[in-house]
Scaffold this motif. Structure first.
Motif, PDB file in Angstrom:
ATOM      1  N   ALA A   1       0.829  -1.210   0.000  1.00  8.32           N
ATOM      2  CA  ALA A   1       0.000   0.000   0.000  1.00  8.32           C
ATOM      3  C   ALA A   1       0.861   1.257   0.000  1.00  8.32           C
ATOM      4  O   ALA A   1       0.555   2.237  -0.690  1.00  8.32           O
ATOM      5  N   PHE A   2       1.934   1.235   0.766  1.00  9.69           N
ATOM      6  CA  PHE A   2       2.810   2.407   0.857  1.00  9.69           C
ATOM      7  C   PHE A   2       3.426   2.734  -0.501  1.00  9.69           C
ATOM      8  O   PHE A   2       3.626   3.899  -0.850  1.00  9.69           O
ATOM      9  N   LEU A   3       3.729   1.696  -1.275  1.00  7.19           N
ATOM     10  CA  LEU A   3       4.381   1.878  -2.575  1.00  7.19           C
ATOM     11  C   LEU A   3       3.397   1.783  -3.734  1.00  7.19           C
ATOM     12  O   LEU A   3       3.811   1.598  -4.882  1.00  7.19           O
ATOM     13  N   ALA A   4       2.115   1.930  -3.446  1.00  5.95           N
ATOM     14  CA  ALA A   4       1.094   1.767  -4.481  1.00  5.95           C
ATOM     15  C   ALA A   4       1.308   2.749  -5.622  1.00  5.95           C
ATOM     16  O   ALA A   4       1.894   3.822  -5.459  1.00  5.95           O
ATOM     17  N   ALA A   5       0.813   2.368  -6.797  1.00  2.00           N
ATOM     18  CA  ALA A   5       0.938   3.210  -7.990  1.00  2.00           C
ATOM     19  C   ALA A   5       0.396   4.606  -7.702  1.00  2.00           C
ATOM     20  O   ALA A   5      -0.606   4.778  -7.017  1.00  2.00           O
ATOM     21  N   GLY A   6       1.067   5.590  -8.255  1.00  2.77           N
ATOM     22  CA  GLY A   6       0.650   6.973  -8.047  1.00  2.77           C
ATOM     23  C   GLY A   6       1.393   7.667  -6.930  1.00  2.77           C
ATOM     24  O   GLY A   6       1.196   8.858  -6.713  1.00  2.77           O
ATOM     25  N   ARG A   7       2.264   6.939  -6.201  1.00  2.00           N
ATOM     26  CA  ARG A   7       3.037   7.562  -5.133  1.00  2.00           C
ATOM     27  C   ARG A   7       4.523   7.275  -5.317  1.00  2.00           C
ATOM     28  O   ARG A   7       5.162   6.653  -4.476  1.00  2.00           O
ATOM     29  N   PRO A   8       5.117   7.717  -6.428  1.00  4.15           N
ATOM     30  CA  PRO A   8       6.543   7.449  -6.656  1.00  4.15           C
ATOM     31  C   PRO A   8       7.448   8.113  -5.630  1.00  4.15           C
ATOM     32  O   PRO A   8       8.591   7.694  -5.446  1.00  4.15           O
ATOM     33  N   ASP A   9       6.942   9.167  -4.944  1.00  5.08           N
ATOM     34  CA  ASP A   9       7.761   9.841  -3.939  1.00  5.08           C
ATOM     35  C   ASP A   9       8.140   8.903  -2.796  1.00  5.08           C
ATOM     36  O   ASP A   9       9.167   9.090  -2.145  1.00  5.08           O
ATOM     37  N   ARG A  10       7.323   7.881  -2.559  1.00  5.78           N
ATOM     38  CA  ARG A  10       7.611   6.972  -1.452  1.00  5.78           C
ATOM     39  C   ARG A  10       8.667   5.928  -1.804  1.00  5.78           C
ATOM     40  O   ARG A  10       9.117   5.189  -0.934  1.00  5.78           O
ATOM     41  N   ALA A  11       9.050   5.867  -3.072  1.00  3.27           N
ATOM     42  CA  ALA A  11      10.074   4.907  -3.487  1.00  3.27           C
ATOM     43  C   ALA A  11      11.472   5.358  -3.079  1.00  3.27           C
ATOM     44  O   ALA A  11      12.441   4.639  -3.316  1.00  3.27           O
ATOM     45  N   ARG A  12      11.590   6.517  -2.450  1.00  5.65           N
ATOM     46  CA  ARG A  12      12.908   7.016  -2.044  1.00  5.65           C
ATOM     47  C   ARG A  12      13.415   6.364  -0.763  1.00  5.65           C
ATOM     48  O   ARG A  12      14.556   6.576  -0.362  1.00  5.65           O
ATOM     49  N   TYR A  13      12.574   5.565  -0.108  1.00  7.95           N
ATOM     50  CA  TYR A  13      12.950   4.973   1.177  1.00  7.95           C
ATOM     51  C   TYR A  13      13.541   3.579   1.012  1.00  7.95           C
ATOM     52  O   TYR A  13      13.241   2.851   0.065  1.00  7.95           O
ATOM     53  N   ARG A  14      14.337   3.219   2.016  1.00 10.79           N
ATOM     54  CA  ARG A  14      14.715   1.824   2.219  1.00 10.79           C
ATOM     55  C   ARG A  14      13.862   1.265   3.350  1.00 10.79           C
ATOM     56  O   ARG A  14      13.510   1.994   4.288  1.00 10.79           O
ATOM     57  N   PHE A  15      13.585  -0.038   3.268  1.00 11.53           N
ATOM     58  CA  PHE A  15      12.729  -0.683   4.253  1.00 11.53           C
ATOM     59  C   PHE A  15      13.497  -1.840   4.888  1.00 11.53           C
ATOM     60  O   PHE A  15      13.914  -2.770   4.200  1.00 11.53           O
ATOM     61  N   LEU A  16      13.680  -1.761   6.189  1.00 13.44           N
ATOM     62  CA  LEU A  16      14.432  -2.774   6.933  1.00 13.44           C
ATOM     63  C   LEU A  16      13.476  -3.449   7.911  1.00 13.44           C
ATOM     64  O   LEU A  16      12.912  -2.795   8.791  1.00 13.44           O
ATOM     65  N   ARG A  17      13.276  -4.741   7.716  1.00 16.75           N
ATOM     66  CA  ARG A  17      12.390  -5.521   8.586  1.00 16.75           C
ATOM     67  C   ARG A  17      13.182  -6.671   9.192  1.00 16.75           C
ATOM     68  O   ARG A  17      14.136  -7.159   8.584  1.00 16.75           O
ATOM     69  N   TYR A  18      12.770  -7.119  10.361  1.00 17.11           N
ATOM     70  CA  TYR A  18      13.483  -8.237  10.984  1.00 17.11           C
ATOM     71  C   TYR A  18      12.551  -9.018  11.898  1.00 17.11           C
ATOM     72  O   TYR A  18      11.505  -8.520  12.323  1.00 17.11           O
ATOM     73  N   ASP A  19      12.939 -10.254  12.183  1.00 14.55           N
ATOM     74  CA  ASP A  19      12.217 -11.078  13.151  1.00 14.55           C
ATOM     75  C   ASP A  19      12.793 -10.811  14.534  1.00 14.55           C
ATOM     76  O   ASP A  19      13.976 -11.076  14.790  1.00 14.55           O
ATOM     77  N   ALA A  20      11.965 -10.284  15.422  1.00 18.63           N
ATOM     78  CA  ALA A  20      12.424  -9.955  16.769  1.00 18.63           C
ATOM     79  C   ALA A  20      12.663 -11.228  17.581  1.00 18.63           C
ATOM     80  O   ALA A  20      12.204 -12.319  17.235  1.00 18.63           O
ATOM     81  N   ARG A  21      13.384 -11.086  18.671  1.00 17.60           N
ATOM     82  CA  ARG A  21      13.597 -12.224  19.575  1.00 17.60           C
ATOM     83  C   ARG A  21      12.252 -12.807  19.992  1.00 17.60           C
ATOM     84  O   ARG A  21      11.307 -12.078  20.267  1.00 17.60           O
ATOM     85  N   GLY A  22      12.226 -14.113  20.074  1.00 15.39           N
ATOM     86  CA  GLY A  22      10.998 -14.803  20.419  1.00 15.39           C
ATOM     87  C   GLY A  22      10.392 -15.534  19.240  1.00 15.39           C
ATOM     88  O   GLY A  22       9.532 -16.393  19.419  1.00 15.39           O
ATOM     89  N   ARG A  23      10.850 -15.211  18.023  1.00 13.17           N
ATOM     90  CA  ARG A  23      10.357 -15.947  16.855  1.00 13.17           C
ATOM     91  C   ARG A  23      10.954 -17.353  16.829  1.00 13.17           C
ATOM     92  O   ARG A  23      10.284 -18.326  16.509  1.00 13.17           O
ATOM     93  N   THR A  24      12.231 -17.455  17.153  1.00 15.57           N
ATOM     94  CA  THR A  24      12.903 -18.746  17.218  1.00 15.57           C
ATOM     95  C   THR A  24      13.281 -19.030  18.671  1.00 15.57           C
ATOM     96  O   THR A  24      13.114 -18.176  19.551  1.00 15.57           O
ATOM     97  N   ARG A  25      13.822 -20.191  18.919  1.00 20.77           N
ATOM     98  CA  ARG A  25      14.207 -20.543  20.284  1.00 20.77           C
ATOM     99  C   ARG A  25      15.446 -19.780  20.732  1.00 20.77           C
ATOM    100  O   ARG A  25      15.791 -19.782  21.913  1.00 20.77           O
ATOM    101  N   GLU A  26      16.124 -19.112  19.794  1.00 22.37           N
ATOM    102  CA  GLU A  26      17.371 -18.412  20.096  1.00 22.37           C
ATOM    103  C   GLU A  26      17.040 -17.036  20.679  1.00 22.37           C
ATOM    104  O   GLU A  26      16.858 -16.063  19.961  1.00 22.37           O
ATOM    105  N   THR A  27      16.938 -16.943  22.010  1.00 27.13           N
ATOM    106  CA  THR A  27      16.510 -15.695  22.639  1.00 27.13           C
ATOM    107  C   THR A  27      17.597 -15.014  23.452  1.00 27.13           C
ATOM    108  O   THR A  27      17.422 -13.879  23.879  1.00 27.13           O
ATOM    109  N   GLY A  28      18.704 -15.681  23.691  1.00 33.09           N
ATOM    110  CA  GLY A  28      19.775 -15.050  24.451  1.00 33.09           C
ATOM    111  C   GLY A  28      20.636 -16.080  25.148  1.00 33.09           C
ATOM    112  O   GLY A  28      20.319 -17.275  25.160  1.00 33.09           O
ATOM    113  N   PRO A  29      21.750 -15.635  25.744  1.00 30.17           N
ATOM    114  CA  PRO A  29      22.654 -16.566  26.429  1.00 30.17           C
ATOM    115  C   PRO A  29      21.918 -17.377  27.487  1.00 30.17           C
ATOM    116  O   PRO A  29      21.195 -16.825  28.323  1.00 30.17           O
ATOM    117  N   GLY A  30      22.071 -18.686  27.425  1.00 28.79           N
ATOM    118  CA  GLY A  30      21.434 -19.541  28.410  1.00 28.79           C
ATOM    119  C   GLY A  30      19.927 -19.626  28.268  1.00 28.79           C
ATOM    120  O   GLY A  30      19.242 -20.126  29.160  1.00 28.79           O
TER     121      GLY A  30
END
Length: 573
Positions: free
Chosen positions: A325-354
């Protein structure tokens, strides 16, 4: 034995058969980051020659156009398994083997002898520090071949004449002296390398005058050679160069371990990757947790970057519809951004030391760690939902120097008193079904499964979303995310919702803030009105016909609101 610091110094000349985009994609997205992930490699920089035109010569194996330098904490580490494995299969990819066949390479190892890093009394600004991302640098490299009995003359000249003279030259930043390392190849011979750092605008003539024009005969007779370079690219531990991915000469690539891949743009690609492709890889946090990420959007490395934080029990794909929706046709001005997404802790069993529990402070620090690893000096915005919204709020309050704007969706500034009981009940539901679930593989990790997933989407989505059409398909997609979440990760990660309180800090918020809430999300609309009222200049958007995930149920409305907040922060289209 005390460590011996030094550098790995490499010159490269690609042959005409190697397309520039393919060369840069391999170097910036594979080769360099793999080395920066080693704990003993402090930094890495790519430089491009600036002396070819002034000298009237073309780039060639004798005068290579490219140089790379890596600071190494202990040169002995280059003989250990972690580094050695990068130089052969399976860690060395087939692509790297193919690309390097088309490059003339000279690789030299040097031990640090001494350094003068305080030009004009000011300490040298470390270019690997993300706060200095975007700064230029000029390097004058003087390579001296050894002659019998010259060491004492060289040492006297360097200390008594060269360092004082070069330190007074315009634009000087630092000078370091290196000697051939015992860790290097014996055939490389005994050499001295002087690396001089200057302000980026320093000309070749000025660099030459400051470094070699005044060499005494006793030193020059050793075969002094000057090369000058300008900083081209600073490596980080994570691939981030989208620029080459759209070139016809580059192709999608997956690392041998399967943890990194690059995606070429195509009409069939997801909207965020349609122009410049995407990079999917991982960040390793300071305490050793791997967080998968996806980077997409504008190819320019300095494009404003928006960081997205997902809710508990979901993946970064929760933002797919929003980005479309953010990049929908008619809004080329929004194509100037980079988008960084990630899976936060808790998605996998790897949550921290120990396997420790996760806190909101840890999650906020993870958001900053993402910015560090991807070398984002200051994010255009942090956008988060639910626990991700609290994470974005906590990070913006703690580090306004790293964030220009904040959008928090369907969240609380303080953990409700009932949270420990409610979430413990939900954990019990998941554990109960997980105990009954038959596993085809005894090593298969237990996941949240069906019962809690169905309960969750029924709670998160308004009844109108179960329409048998596109909205229900989105709800079912979210349900699959919930059902596939690691059970162990859920149990530890959800504890971040048990106890936190940011309310007292809300009036101190120094960034542009927007708050979004689904009108059908229980008591949260009123809670978020109260939150917005406490933050100076904050905006509030209540999204009708939406529940806990308004950017999924009503992506266009949320996209328009995020664009408003970005514009208010001065980073709009």
């Amino acid at each position: 034995m005390a460590p011996t610091p030094g550098i790995l110094y490499v010159t490269m000349q690609p042959r005409p058969s190697l397309a520039p985009a393919r060369f840069h994609d391999w170097y910036n997205n594979e080769h360099g980051p793999a080395r920066l992930r080693l704990p003993f490699v402090a930094n890495g920089f790519r430089y491009r020659a600036t002396d070819l035109a002034p000298r009237g010569v073309a780039a060639s194996p004798a005068d290579p156009e490219w140089m790379a330098v890596y600071d190494v904490a202990d040169m002995a580490a280059l003989a250990t398994e972690p580094y050695a494995r990068l130089r052969g299969p399976p860690a060395k990819s087939a692509r790297e083997t193919d690309v390097m066949r088309d490059i003339d390479v000279e690789r030299m190892l040097f031990d640090l002898v001494d350094a003068d890093e305080a030009a004009g009394g000011q300490p040298f600004a470390r270019l690997e520090d993300v706060r200095n991302e975007g700064q230029g640098n000029a390097v004058a490299a003087v390579l001296l071949a050894a002659r019998p009995g010259w060491e004492s003359a060289l040492d006297r000249w360097y200390r008594d004449e060269h360092v004082p003279a070069v330190a007074g030259a315009p634009g000087f930043r630092r000078v370091r002296r290196f000697a051939s390392s015992a860790a290097g190849e014996p055939a490389a011979g005994n050499k001295t390398l002087l690396l001089h750092d200057f302000a980026p605008a320093t000309s070749y003539a000025a660099l030459k005058a400051a470094t070699v024009d005044a060499l005494p005969d006793a030193v020059e007779a050793g075969g002094a050679r000057l090369r000058t370079y300008g900083l081209h690219y600073t490596f980080g531990p994570c691939p981030r160069d989208l620029g080459p991915l759209g070139a016809p000469s580059t192709a999608p690539w997956t690392s041998p371990d399967g943890l990194t891949r690059t995606l070429a743009p195509s009409p069939a690609a997801a909207p965020d990757a349609a122009v410049s492709g995407a990079i999917e890889s991982y960040v390793t946090t300071p305490d050793g947790v791997r967080l998968p990420y996806r980077l997409s959007g504008a190819p320019a490395p300095d494009a404003p970057t928006v960081l997205f934080v997902n809710s508990v029990l979901t993946t970064y794909a929760i933002w797919d519809g929003f980005l479309a929706a953010f990049l929908a046709a008619g809004r080329p001005d929004r194509a100037r951004y980079r988008f960084l997404r990630y899976d936060a802790r808790g998605r996998t069993r790897e949550t921290g030391p120990g396997g420790g529990d996760v806190t909101l402070a840890t999650l906020a620090a993870d958001a900053v760690a993402l910015l560090d690893a991807l070398r984002v000096r200051r994010a255009a915005a942090l956008v988060g939902v639910s626990l991700g919204g609290a994470t974005a709020l906590a990070a913006a309050l703690a580090r306004p120097d790293r964030v220009a704007a904040l959008v928090a969706c369907d969240t609380n500034a303080r953990a409700p008193a009932a949270n420990p009981r409610l979430w413990a009940e939900r954990v019990a539901v998941a554990e109960g079904e997980g105990a009954e679930e038959e596993k085809e593989d005894e090593d298969e990790e237990p996941v949240v499964c069906e019962s809690l997933a169905e309960m969750t989407v029924q709670r998160w989505f308004v009844p109108g979303s179960f329409d048998g059409g596109a909205r229900e398909r989105e709800a079912r997609r979210v349900k699959r995310m919930v059902a596939s979440n690691s059970l162990a990760g859920f149990k530890r990660g959800v504890r971040a919702l048990y106890d936190y309180d940011l309310e007292a800090a809300l009036p101190t918020c120094k960034v542009k803030a927007g708050f979004v809430v689904g009108a059908g999300d229980g008591a949260l609309p009123e809670k978020m009105r109260e939150m917005a009222a406490k933050v100076p200049g904050a905006k509030l958007k209540v999204v009708e016909d939406a529940g806990h995930l308004p950017m999924v149920e009503r992506p266009a409305e949320v996209a328009a609101f995020v664009a408003e907040v970005l514009a208010d922060a001065g980073v709009g289209g």
